[in-house]
Write a protein that holds these residues in place. Structure first.
Motif, PDB file in Angstrom:
ATOM      1  N   MET A 178      23.696   2.360  45.727  1.00  0.00           N
ATOM      2  CA  MET A 178      22.281   2.317  45.314  1.00  0.00           C
ATOM      3  C   MET A 178      22.048   1.111  44.417  1.00  0.00           C
ATOM      4  O   MET A 178      22.848   0.783  43.563  1.00  0.00           O
ATOM      5  CB  MET A 178      21.943   3.605  44.560  1.00  0.00           C
ATOM      6  N   GLY A 205      17.203  10.044  43.408  1.00  0.00           N
ATOM      7  CA  GLY A 205      17.982  11.169  43.937  1.00  0.00           C
ATOM      8  C   GLY A 205      17.070  12.290  44.407  1.00  0.00           C
ATOM      9  O   GLY A 205      17.310  12.914  45.457  1.00  0.00           O
ATOM     10  N   LEU A 212      15.629  11.519  47.739  1.00  0.00           N
ATOM     11  CA  LEU A 212      16.622  11.750  48.789  1.00  0.00           C
ATOM     12  C   LEU A 212      16.687  13.231  49.168  1.00  0.00           C
ATOM     13  O   LEU A 212      16.797  13.591  50.339  1.00  0.00           O
ATOM     14  CB  LEU A 212      17.982  11.264  48.264  1.00  0.00           C
ATOM     15  N   SER A 213      16.575  14.088  48.139  1.00  0.00           N
ATOM     16  CA  SER A 213      16.696  15.524  48.412  1.00  0.00           C
ATOM     17  C   SER A 213      15.433  16.084  49.078  1.00  0.00           C
ATOM     18  O   SER A 213      15.451  17.170  49.642  1.00  0.00           O
ATOM     19  CB  SER A 213      16.965  16.286  47.109  1.00  0.00           C
ATOM     20  N   PRO A 246      15.177   6.087  50.871  1.00  0.00           N
ATOM     21  CA  PRO A 246      15.950   6.347  52.091  1.00  0.00           C
ATOM     22  C   PRO A 246      15.321   5.578  53.259  1.00  0.00           C
ATOM     23  O   PRO A 246      14.120   5.283  53.234  1.00  0.00           O
ATOM     24  CB  PRO A 246      15.784   7.857  52.317  1.00  0.00           C
ATOM     25  N   VAL A 284      21.242   3.376  51.050  1.00  0.00           N
ATOM     26  CA  VAL A 284      21.187   4.187  49.830  1.00  0.00           C
ATOM     27  C   VAL A 284      22.207   5.313  49.933  1.00  0.00           C
ATOM     28  O   VAL A 284      22.273   5.983  50.952  1.00  0.00           O
ATOM     29  CB  VAL A 284      19.771   4.762  49.633  1.00  0.00           C
TER      30      VAL A 284
END
Ligand code: SF4
Lengths: 92, 371
Positions: free
Chosen positions: B1, B18, B21-22, B53, B371
């Protein structure tokens, strides 16, 4: 032209035309603060504002003003140019 | 990243990246439009897209006021600038916007008295200092800028300044968004709402986007972390099946906007039935003109202007860029015939324009980091 740059109001210099002296990164210039008048009162000395084309368009706290200035400083040339244009401006 | 040390709070930046991403569903492609040119500038300056992403795509919107001025309007301005005895004033960026026969800068080189101003109040001062000249201000910008022009016109009126007038090319933010949402070429999942425009209009005018089109809007600030947070908020709405207007920039933007500014706008301006946008064509009720009460300060009435529609140059794909249909570097003349020094299209003129942002930060055709 889209930048809004932070400045701190030093004093209101012309109450009738709602003009105030602001300090922008050490540069002192006159801007209009009339857009921030609410119910007969407006911003005053010590307040931080975001300035766009010679007008204060919003009031911010000191922390926000500092963070915005840091962001602009990292932008480099565009901020420099905006400051140059502000310096060349004579609002009376 | 990519390291997020440019952020006000790097740890928070990483946490938000993060979170994004989730929130994304693998296999789904997300398109999020940042409406405002200020956001486009920050995104490419700080590489915000590198933190996303691969299936989250940022699409640039029409929110750069210089970029949307059509050729015909520039020609109208130049026609007035060439009238003997006129001092023509405009913002610096506007001077380089190409019209059909050159820019205002070219008109200046050919002898017209064209002056760059920082503020419309500078233009008014020039008028007072030159009572034997006609001083015209070329007003451009969204609702961020229009109240400044309005207050300047109010003052000109109050002081009885007779030799000042304004050619008004102010535009409003909601109609082009509606036009984009109605356009079949573009499928968007959500919008990053403009920060500075919203200080004036508030977040409320964007409610039609979730109400009529079922898409989330998050009004955002200009720091890379603000933009990242706004993207996370949009993705969270999508993940939870919600769509509403949220305000990530509460510290500056009141939900109801600036009532004083809205009041002066309503007093000084009225909506034009139609206004032409570069590359987007005519959009109903998207431009402002001086209201009846201020008609005597309207330069379009004081001077004769051609007022003709001029087609964009063939090579120019600004319309597709402004609609987010193509990326700047996909334009055939990007970086070759069209550069910030010699722009063919408007998106290359202003540093908020998508083409200039890509060009200046060398981000064209660049591979995204994994990423
Ligand atoms: S490269 Fe130039 S002509 Fe092409 S879209 Fe960008 S500004 Fe317009």
């Amino acid at each position: 032209m889209c930048l809004a740059i932070p400045g701190q109001i030093v004093e209101v210099v012309d109450d009738e035309h709602r003009l105030a002296m602001v300090d922008v990164a050490g540069v002192r210039r006159t801007v209009n603060v009339g857009l921030l008048d609410v119910n007969g009162t407006g911003v005053g000395p010590g307040d931080w504002v975001l300035i766009h084309v010679g007008f204060a368009i919003s009031q911010v706290d000191e922390e926000e003003a500092r963070a915005t200035r840091e962001l602009l400083e990292r932008m480099g040339a565009d901020y420099e140019q905006e400051l140059e244009e502000l310096k060349a401006s004579v609002i009376e | 990243m990519k390291f997020v040390d440019e952020f006000r709070d790097a740890a928070l930046g990483r946490a938000v990246a993060g979170e994004i991403l989730s929130l994304v569903e693998p296999g789904r492609h997300y398109k999020v439009m940042e409406v405002c040119g200020g956001h486009t500038h920050s995104i490419y300056k700080y590489g915000v897209d590198d933190l996303l992403p691969a299936n989250v795509e940022l699409v640039h919107g029409p929110g750069c006021p210089v970029c949307v001025i059509p050729m015909g309007r520039v020609d109208d301005g130049i026609a007035i600038a060439k009238v003997p005895g006129v001092i023509f004033t405009c913002f610096g960026d506007m001077m380089r916007v190409p019209g059909s026969g050159g820019s205002l800068l070219d008109a200046k080189a050919a002898g017209a008295d064209v002056r760059m101003v920082y503020s419309p109040l500078d233009a008014l001062r020039i008028a007072k200092q030159n009572p034997d000249k006609q001083v015209v201000f070329f007003a451009i910008g969204f609702e961020t800028t229009a109240p400044s022009t309005a207050l300047t016109l109010k003052r000109a009126r109050a002081e009885g300044v007779k030799n000042f007038s304004c050619i008004c090319s102010h535009v409003t933010i909601v109609p082009p968004l509606r036009a984009l949402l109605e356009s079949p070429d573009l499928r968007l999942d959500g919008f990053i709402g403009p920060g500075h425009v919203s200080t004036v209009v508030g977040a409320r005018p964007f409610e039609f986007i979730p109400d009529d089109y079922r898409k989330p809007v998050v009004v955002a600030g200009f720091e890379p972390l603000d933009i990242l947070q706004a993207i996370a908020m949009i993705l969270r709405q999508l993940a939870e099946g919600r769509c509403e207007v949220e305000n990530q920039y509460k510290r500056v933007v009141p939900y109801e906007g600036n009532l004083r500014a809205l009041e002066v706008l309503a007093e000084v301006f009225e909506l034009r039935p139609h206004f032409e946008w570069r590359g987007l064509g005519f959009i109903s009720h998207s431009g402002l003109k001086l209201s009846e009460a201020y008609a005597d300060l309207d330069a379009e009435l004081r001077f004769s202007v051609p007022g003709v529609r001029v087609a964009d140059p063939k090579a120019c794909q600004c319309g597709e860029v402004l609609k987010g249909v193509i990326k700047p570097w996909e334009c055939k003349v990007f970086g070759t015939a069209c550069t910030p020094e010699r722009p063919i299209g408007t998106c290359m003129v202003s540093s908020e324009g998508a083409c200039a942002a890509y060009y200046n930060f060398g981000r064209f055709a660049r591979e995204r980091e994994v990423v």
